[in-house]
Scaffold this motif. Sequence first.
Motif, mmCIF file in Angstrom:
data_model
loop_
_atom_site.group_PDB
_atom_site.id
_atom_site.type_symbol
_atom_site.label_atom_id
_atom_site.label_comp_id
_atom_site.label_asym_id
_atom_site.label_seq_id
_atom_site.Cartn_x
_atom_site.Cartn_y
_atom_site.Cartn_z
ATOM 1 N N SER A 218 0.811 -1.212 0.000
ATOM 2 C CA SER A 218 0.000 0.000 0.000
ATOM 3 C C SER A 218 0.846 1.264 0.000
ATOM 4 N N LEU A 219 2.122 1.145 0.339
ATOM 5 C CA LEU A 219 2.994 2.319 0.400
ATOM 6 C C LEU A 219 4.009 2.347 -0.738
ATOM 7 N N GLY A 220 4.510 1.171 -1.096
ATOM 8 C CA GLY A 220 5.583 1.136 -2.096
ATOM 9 C C GLY A 220 5.119 1.464 -3.495
ATOM 10 N N PHE A 221 3.964 0.922 -3.913
ATOM 11 C CA PHE A 221 3.485 1.167 -5.265
ATOM 12 C C PHE A 221 3.195 2.648 -5.536
ATOM 13 N N PRO A 222 2.474 3.350 -4.651
ATOM 14 C CA PRO A 222 2.257 4.789 -4.924
ATOM 15 C C PRO A 222 3.544 5.593 -4.967
ATOM 16 N N ILE A 223 4.504 5.271 -4.070
ATOM 17 C CA ILE A 223 5.772 6.003 -4.085
ATOM 18 C C ILE A 223 6.545 5.714 -5.365
ATOM 19 N N SER A 224 6.526 4.457 -5.810
ATOM 20 C CA SER A 224 7.229 4.118 -7.057
ATOM 21 C C SER A 224 6.619 4.849 -8.253
ATOM 22 N N ILE A 225 5.291 4.926 -8.274
ATOM 23 C CA ILE A 225 4.627 5.627 -9.380
ATOM 24 C C ILE A 225 4.942 7.119 -9.340
ATOM 25 N N LEU A 226 4.910 7.709 -8.138
ATOM 26 C CA LEU A 226 5.217 9.138 -8.012
ATOM 27 C C LEU A 226 6.663 9.435 -8.392
ATOM 28 N N MET A 227 7.588 8.571 -7.965
ATOM 29 C CA MET A 227 8.991 8.773 -8.332
ATOM 30 C C MET A 227 9.197 8.594 -9.834
ATOM 31 N N GLY A 228 8.485 7.625 -10.417
ATOM 32 C CA GLY A 228 8.592 7.441 -11.866
ATOM 33 C C GLY A 228 8.077 8.640 -12.634
ATOM 34 N N LEU A 229 6.929 9.183 -12.202
ATOM 35 C CA LEU A 229 6.396 10.376 -12.856
ATOM 36 C C LEU A 229 7.331 11.571 -12.673
ATOM 37 N N LEU A 230 7.958 11.661 -11.484
ATOM 38 C CA LEU A 230 8.916 12.745 -11.253
ATOM 39 C C LEU A 230 10.137 12.598 -12.161
ATOM 40 N N CYS A 231 10.639 11.377 -12.319
ATOM 41 C CA CYS A 231 11.793 11.154 -13.208
ATOM 42 C C CYS A 231 11.435 11.469 -14.661
#
Length: 264
Positions: A218-231
């Motif tokens: 529940s925490l890792g997937f949203p952070i990974s998506i946000l970091m990917g969008l930021l990159c």
Amino acid sequence: MSEPVLHASQYLTSLQAYWWPFCRIVALLSMAPLFNHKAVSVRVRILLALALTVALGAALPDMPQIDPLSLKGLMTALEQIAFGVLLGLTLQLVFTIFMLVGEVVSTQMGMSMARYNDPVNGVSSSSIIYQLYFILLVLLFFAIDGHLVTISVLYQSFLFWPVGSGLHYLGAQSFVQAFAWVLAAAVLVTLPVVFCLTLVQFCFGLLNRISPAMNLFSLGFPISILMGLLCIYLTLPNLPDSYLHLTRELLNGIGVILREGGDV
């Protein structure tokens, strides 16, 4: 009675000068970027090939006098189709690079499941990230007059590899080497994004070892998506420069293929 027959044979002979270029042009348009899009119907593609054949026919070198219904004429038509496919696939390589980039980034972000129908490949699907890159590449393609560059490459191909010259090993070898260049370029473009996302996943792996009770799904997937969008947001301004650089390298590679074919 013999005069109309004589005129008809002369017309058929003159039409041969347009038949061989038409075979190469329609094969190239079937593989070239954007021209091979499913939104461009087969009828439109054939009409566009006819228009280009008529427009370029007078400026092309003299065509050999080959009977189209003979075995040599059939082999010549297949040769033109093969060379058109070779050029079209070569021009498609830059779009293939960013297709690989979109697939790799989507997989790292965990968005590989978010897919929808891709009109280029029919029933297959492509990632949303690739669709983002594809829309930007279409705009860049027309911004740099890519359609005019495609026609210029097509015209130069008749000068270096005229009709009846045959396909050569050196040109095919350069085309195979271009596939290795595609993979290397895709790795270089995706390397910063993949490194950042791998670092994020590594940090969550450490957190899982420190606190096993933490719900990483529940925490890792949203952070990974946000970091990917930021990159993607940080690397997107460099997309035009990367596209122009890769296109320049691609055109240099096509020039090598044409020169090698002309020197043989």
